[in-house]
Each structure stands twice: as structure tokens, then as C-alpha cells.
Design an enzyme around this catalytic site. Structure first.
Site, PDB file in Angstrom:
ATOM      1  N   SER A   6      75.684  56.080 107.136  1.00  0.00           N
ATOM      2  CA  SER A   6      74.472  56.353 107.841  1.00  0.00           C
ATOM      3  C   SER A   6      74.686  56.145 109.479  1.00  0.00           C
ATOM      4  CB  SER A   6      73.187  55.387 107.235  1.00  0.00           C
ATOM      5  OG  SER A   6      71.980  55.706 107.486  1.00  0.00           O
ATOM      6  N   ASP A  75      69.230  62.585  99.081  1.00  0.00           N
ATOM      7  CA  ASP A  75      69.214  61.558 100.398  1.00  0.00           C
ATOM      8  C   ASP A  75      67.801  61.637 100.802  1.00  0.00           C
ATOM      9  OD1 ASP A  75      69.301  60.256 102.852  1.00  0.00           O
ATOM     10  OD2 ASP A  75      71.579  60.187 102.756  1.00  0.00           O
ATOM     11  N   HIS A 105      71.054  57.750  98.995  1.00  0.00           N
ATOM     12  CA  HIS A 105      71.718  57.411 100.357  1.00  0.00           C
ATOM     13  C   HIS A 105      72.662  56.569 100.310  1.00  0.00           C
ATOM     14  CE1 HIS A 105      71.433  57.312 104.758  1.00  0.00           C
ATOM     15  NE2 HIS A 105      71.227  55.997 104.601  1.00  0.00           N
TER      16      HIS A 105
END
Length: 123
Positions: A6, A75, A105
Site C-alpha cells: 500500500s 482491492d 487489499h
């Protein structure tokens, strides 16, 4: 092997601009700050108008010969198009771009990530 997930993927990208690495694994990477002020404040992302703080993908490729990227079709935070911009900027080919359905995610660690990291260490 540097693994970034991320926002950490953006940290890994920026680190690779200036430092030699054996391999980088990006998980749920995004190209832009997605309009989030907190992400923008990190300084990792290009400006919204695309004129400042651009990624130096050439330097990243020069500093790191091996790139893997993992992204999921579902996601909830990072659209696929964002991940594809990173993939295309780095020139990551099909064998190193891992599009994994149903991983969201990547909140839960999976063997898929471990196997990619191990492949970087072996090769």
C-alpha cells in the site's frame, strides 16, 4: 529484497530511485495519492497536476533489476488502473505482475507473497 504494501509500496518506489536493491515486491501499489490529504502529505506521490515530484522509473530500473507487483481485482482502496500505471512505468512483464483475484487489499498474509519473495532470494 524490499517489500512494500500500500503506502509502503510508494516508500519502496522512492527508495529504489536512489538506492541499489536486489529486488522489490510491490503489494497493492498505487500511482497517485487518490485524493487523500494524508497520503499527499507523505511526499511520495507525484503532484495532482502531474508536473512535480514525478517518479523516476528509469532510476528505479537501473537500481533494481528484479521487480514483482501483486494486485487484486477486488482491492477496495486501489483501483486496478492505478496499479497498472506503476506496472507500465516499471515495465513489469506478465511473469512478474501477479494479478490475484479475491485477495482484496492483501490484509491477510498468504503463501503467494512468501513464494514471490522466496523466488527473489533464489534468483
Amino acid at each position: 529484497v524490499l517489500v512494500g504494501h500500500s503506502s509502503g509500496a510508494q516508500a519502496a518506489l522512492r527508495y529504489a530511485e536512489a538506492n541499489p536493491l536486489h529486488a522489490v515486491v510491490l503489494v497493492s501499489a498505487t500511482y497517485t495519492d487518490l485524493g487523500d490529504e494524508g497520503e499527499r502529505a507523505s511526499g511520495y506521490y507525484p503532484s495532482a497536476d502531474g508536473t512535480e515530484n514525478l517518479y523516476d522509473f528509469g532510476a528505479m530500473r537501473d537500481n533494481c533489476p528484479t521487480w514483482h507487483q501483486m494486485h487484486s481485482d477486488d482491492d477496495p482502496f486501489i483501483p486496478v488502473a492505478e496499479a497498472e500505471r506503476v506496472r507500465d512505468g516499471l515495465g513489469i512483464g506478465d511473469g512478474c505482475y501477479h494479478f490475484l483475484p479475491g485477495r482484496s487489499h492483501f490484509f491477510e498474509y498468504g503463501d503467494d507473497i512468501k513464494e514471490v519473495v522466496l523466488s527473489c532470494l533464489r534468483g
